[in-house]
Design a protein around this motif. Structure first.
Motif: not given
Length: 139
Positions: A64, A69, A112-113, A115-117, A119
């Protein structure tokens, strides 16, 4: 001759210290995002009876981008506040604590939604402090 021997002894002792790489600048302190403290409502009988202030750490995977983030911290906080007001994380047995298992499950899904899958590794509640101490409700 004694001076030469002392010079060699000091050179041998100082050699490893001089060869050790120096850390310059600020090194990465870890793959996580700490959220600012958040006050979550505690609801009993459809009334807000208390607030619990929580500190939360979102642990990131090794791949990540921690800097990117960390800039998204307000989005993680916003998602938690919205979830906490939509369906409060009230622990029925103790009005001075939140249901940490439900909070971590909800925030993990939302993080998760955002940051993206791939991460987010985990979400941890590092501390919780009630606004005021309350007795346990009667059954």
């Amino acid at each position: 001759m004694i001076r030469f021997g002392l010079a060699i002894a000091f050179a041998l002792l100082a050699g490893p210290a001089l060869a050790a790489p120096k850390k310059e600048g600020k090194s990465d302190v870890g793959q996580y995002v700490d959220l600012q403290p958040i006050g979550l409502p505690i609801v009993a009988d459809r009334r807000v009876v208390n607030y619990v202030f929580v500190n939360i750490r979102i642990n990131l995977t090794d791949g990540a981008n921690a800097a990117k983030l960390r800039e998204m911290e307000p989005f993680f906080r916003d998602a938690l506040v919205r979830a906490g007001h939509r369906s409060p994380f009230t622990l029925p047995s103790d009005l001075g604590k939140i249901d940490a298992a439900r909070l971590t499950a909800t925030l993990t899904k939302d993080a998760n939604r955002i940051a993206g899958p791939g991460q987010i590794r985990s979400v941890v509640v590092t501390s919780q402090a009630p606004q005021r101490r309350m007795s346990t409700p009667r059954a």
